[in-house]
Design a protein around this motif. Structure first.
Motif, PDB file in Angstrom:
ATOM      1  N   ALA A 125      22.771  10.432  50.269  1.00 49.38           N
ATOM      2  CA  ALA A 125      21.369  10.331  50.673  1.00 49.38           C
ATOM      3  C   ALA A 125      20.557  11.518  50.163  1.00 49.38           C
ATOM      4  CB  ALA A 125      21.264  10.248  52.191  1.00 49.38           C
ATOM      5  N   ALA A 126      19.274  11.270  49.921  1.00 48.96           N
ATOM      6  CA  ALA A 126      18.394  12.300  49.374  1.00 48.96           C
ATOM      7  C   ALA A 126      18.120  13.412  50.375  1.00 48.96           C
ATOM      8  CB  ALA A 126      17.081  11.662  48.925  1.00 48.96           C
ATOM      9  N   GLU A 127      18.124  13.094  51.664  1.00 48.53           N
ATOM     10  CA  GLU A 127      17.850  14.086  52.701  1.00 48.53           C
ATOM     11  C   GLU A 127      18.852  13.931  53.831  1.00 48.53           C
ATOM     12  OE1 GLU A 127      13.722  14.573  53.893  1.00 48.53           O
ATOM     13  OE2 GLU A 127      13.112  13.322  52.193  1.00 48.53           O
ATOM     14  N   PRO A 128      19.165  15.015  54.550  1.00 48.46           N
ATOM     15  CA  PRO A 128      20.149  14.928  55.634  1.00 48.46           C
ATOM     16  C   PRO A 128      19.810  13.890  56.697  1.00 48.46           C
ATOM     17  CG  PRO A 128      19.710  17.219  55.081  1.00 48.46           C
ATOM     18  CD  PRO A 128      18.724  16.413  54.307  1.00 48.46           C
ATOM     19  N   ALA A 132      22.063  10.690  57.922  1.00 47.97           N
ATOM     20  CA  ALA A 132      22.392  10.411  59.327  1.00 47.97           C
ATOM     21  C   ALA A 132      21.979   8.996  59.704  1.00 47.97           C
ATOM     22  CB  ALA A 132      21.697  11.424  60.236  1.00 47.97           C
ATOM     23  N   ARG A 133      20.851   8.563  59.182  1.00 45.02           N
ATOM     24  CA  ARG A 133      20.379   7.194  59.437  1.00 45.02           C
ATOM     25  C   ARG A 133      21.330   6.153  58.849  1.00 45.02           C
ATOM     26  NH1 ARG A 133      15.858   5.455  55.487  1.00 45.02           N
ATOM     27  NH2 ARG A 133      17.764   5.218  54.234  1.00 45.02           N
ATOM     28  N   ASP A 134      21.718   6.348  57.588  1.00 49.39           N
ATOM     29  CA  ASP A 134      22.593   5.384  56.914  1.00 49.39           C
ATOM     30  C   ASP A 134      23.955   5.301  57.606  1.00 49.39           C
ATOM     31  OD1 ASP A 134      20.516   5.012  55.169  1.00 49.39           O
ATOM     32  OD2 ASP A 134      21.380   6.247  53.566  1.00 49.39           O
ATOM     33  N   ALA A 193      17.614  14.082  64.110  1.00 44.20           N
ATOM     34  CA  ALA A 193      17.298  14.594  62.774  1.00 44.20           C
ATOM     35  C   ALA A 193      16.054  13.956  62.160  1.00 44.20           C
ATOM     36  CB  ALA A 193      18.491  14.380  61.836  1.00 44.20           C
ATOM     37  N   SER A 194      15.678  12.775  62.650  1.00 42.52           N
ATOM     38  CA  SER A 194      14.580  12.025  62.040  1.00 42.52           C
ATOM     39  C   SER A 194      13.248  12.767  62.176  1.00 42.52           C
ATOM     40  CB  SER A 194      14.450  10.647  62.681  1.00 42.52           C
ATOM     41  OG  SER A 194      13.313   9.964  62.178  1.00 42.52           O
ATOM     42  N   PRO A 195      12.453  12.803  61.116  1.00 46.18           N
ATOM     43  CA  PRO A 195      11.138  13.455  61.196  1.00 46.18           C
ATOM     44  C   PRO A 195      10.082  12.557  61.855  1.00 46.18           C
ATOM     45  CG  PRO A 195      11.486  12.606  58.987  1.00 46.18           C
ATOM     46  CD  PRO A 195      12.760  12.358  59.743  1.00 46.18           C
ATOM     47  N   TRP A 196      10.458  11.310  62.145  1.00 40.48           N
ATOM     48  CA  TRP A 196       9.499  10.362  62.695  1.00 40.48           C
ATOM     49  C   TRP A 196       9.699  10.233  64.210  1.00 40.48           C
ATOM     50  CZ3 TRP A 196       6.313   9.816  58.878  1.00 40.48           C
ATOM     51  CH2 TRP A 196       6.807   9.834  57.574  1.00 40.48           C
ATOM     52  N   PRO A 197       8.624  10.225  64.976  1.00 42.01           N
ATOM     53  CA  PRO A 197       8.758  10.095  66.437  1.00 42.01           C
ATOM     54  C   PRO A 197       9.304   8.726  66.820  1.00 42.01           C
ATOM     55  CG  PRO A 197       6.455   9.876  65.784  1.00 42.01           C
ATOM     56  CD  PRO A 197       7.205  10.301  64.556  1.00 42.01           C
ATOM     57  N   VAL A 198      10.086   8.683  67.875  1.00 40.95           N
ATOM     58  CA  VAL A 198      10.649   7.420  68.349  1.00 40.95           C
ATOM     59  C   VAL A 198       9.673   6.790  69.335  1.00 40.95           C
ATOM     60  CG1 VAL A 198      12.552   6.342  69.601  1.00 40.95           C
ATOM     61  CG2 VAL A 198      13.003   8.242  68.030  1.00 40.95           C
ATOM     62  N   ARG A 206      13.958   4.123  60.408  1.00 43.81           N
ATOM     63  CA  ARG A 206      12.776   4.223  59.545  1.00 43.81           C
ATOM     64  C   ARG A 206      13.158   4.445  58.086  1.00 43.81           C
ATOM     65  NH1 ARG A 206       8.094   5.712  62.254  1.00 43.81           N
ATOM     66  NH2 ARG A 206       8.260   5.325  64.494  1.00 43.81           N
ATOM     67  N   GLY A 207      12.269   3.971  57.212  1.00 46.26           N
ATOM     68  CA  GLY A 207      12.412   4.239  55.793  1.00 46.26           C
ATOM     69  C   GLY A 207      11.937   5.649  55.471  1.00 46.26           C
ATOM     70  N   ALA A 208      12.051   6.043  54.225  1.00 46.31           N
ATOM     71  CA  ALA A 208      11.706   7.407  53.810  1.00 46.31           C
ATOM     72  C   ALA A 208      10.242   7.737  54.075  1.00 46.31           C
ATOM     73  CB  ALA A 208      12.023   7.588  52.324  1.00 46.31           C
ATOM     74  N   LYS A 209       9.367   6.714  54.059  1.00 44.57           N
ATOM     75  CA  LYS A 209       7.938   6.948  54.273  1.00 44.57           C
ATOM     76  C   LYS A 209       7.495   6.632  55.705  1.00 44.57           C
ATOM     77  CE  LYS A 209       6.701   6.263  49.425  1.00 44.57           C
ATOM     78  NZ  LYS A 209       5.871   5.506  48.451  1.00 44.57           N
TER      79      LYS A 209
END
Length: 292
Positions: A125-128, A132-134, A193-198, A206-209
């Motif tokens: 994966a491109a980012e940690p 973790a998501r995959d 780890a996700s940068p997106w709020p749940v 979530r996808g990369a964007k």
């Protein structure tokens, strides 16, 4: 898109509670059928015209589709879509024998291969947080037997996680599946780890964007990993669900229990895994027995 095909797809989604994937496939089949009739009859096709469909029309359509390279299985699905469309339109579908389809046996992969596949996808994966998501998604397929669409339709409302997970499957049927500690930990590691709020009303994965993760992204990642790991072409995200079922059956799970875990409407859908387990035993026998 013709109005008839559009309305048919909306009926499948709204009234029959079919998945978007099924509605999209059946809509495409209806479009092809309508297009064929317009060329075949030389005019527009409406509900009234559909009432005069004959068996010869249906056979000619299937013959054309087969000439375009359609397999027996695909032709049978096309016929199923046309029959459903005609029934919705109030037209009687002519009796036509469906192409004979030989039931294929799912190809599971070994437990260590399933883990290796998930780890490789995560490490590439491109980012940690994406890794973790995959890892969490693929563990849900193998550790809980989810379909890829079921895993990606989970929302933030499933949190906080417990020992079980409520999953909405085909035809909006909900089932409860056990959640292994390793799967639960993987999901929570991704959330942390996700940068997106749940959000309770938004996709958990979530996808990369930031949008909902697409099944196509997961399939492409698995395809790349299986080539690197030397796994067969049938190693797809869905193969992880097959592996879940086969490994449970091999360790003594009851068919009825397995049916509930997989969310199969019919026991006959689950019974295919008995053939999988027998096929695996024969492979072991042939590899190990000196007279095989």
């Amino acid at each position: 898109m013709t109005p008839l095909a559009h309305d048919f797809a909306q009926h499948l989604l709204r009234d029959r509670r079919r998945s978007e994937h099924t509605a999209r496939a059946y809509r495409a089949g209806a479009e092809r059928w309508i297009g064929f009739l317009q060329r075949h009859w030389g005019g527009e096709v409406d509900r009234a015209a559909l009432a005069r469909v004959a068996a010869t029309d249906l056979r000619a359509f299937l013959a054309q589709r087969r000439a375009e390279g359609l397999s027996n299985a695909s032709a049978a699905r096309e016929l199923s879509a046309v029959r459903a469309f005609l029934a919705w339109a109030g037209a009687a579908a002519p009796r036509t024998k469906a192409p004979r389809v030989k039931k294929g046996v799912p190809r599971p992969i070994a437990p260590h291969e399933a883990v290796a596949l998930g780890r490789h996808v995560a490490e590439e994966a491109a980012e940690p947080w994406i890794g973790a998501r995959d890892w969490a998604v693929l563990l849900l397929l193998y550790g809980a037997g989810l379909r890829i669409g079921e895993a990606l339709s989970l929302t933030g409302a499933v949190l906080p996680l417990g020992e079980t997970l409520a999953v909405t499957g085909k035809r909006a049927k909900t089932r409860i599946v056990p959640l292994l500690p390793a799967v639960r930990d993987a999901i929570m590691a991704y959330v942390a780890a996700s940068p997106w709020p749940v959000r309770r009303d938004a996709a958990l994965f979530r996808g990369a964007k930031g949008g909902p993760l697409s099944p196509g992204i997961v399939r492409v990642k698995v395809q790349a990993a299986r080539a690197t790991l030397g796994l067969g072409e049938r190693t797809t995200p869905h193969a992880l669900r097959h592996s879940f079922a086969t490994h449970l059956l091999g360790r003594g799970a009851d068919l009825r229990q397995l049916q509930e875990l997989l969310g199969h409407a019919s026991l006959s859908s689950t019974q295919v895994y008995t053939a999988v387990d027998a096929a695996h035993l024969m492979d072991v026998y042939r590899a190990a027995h000196p007279r095989a």
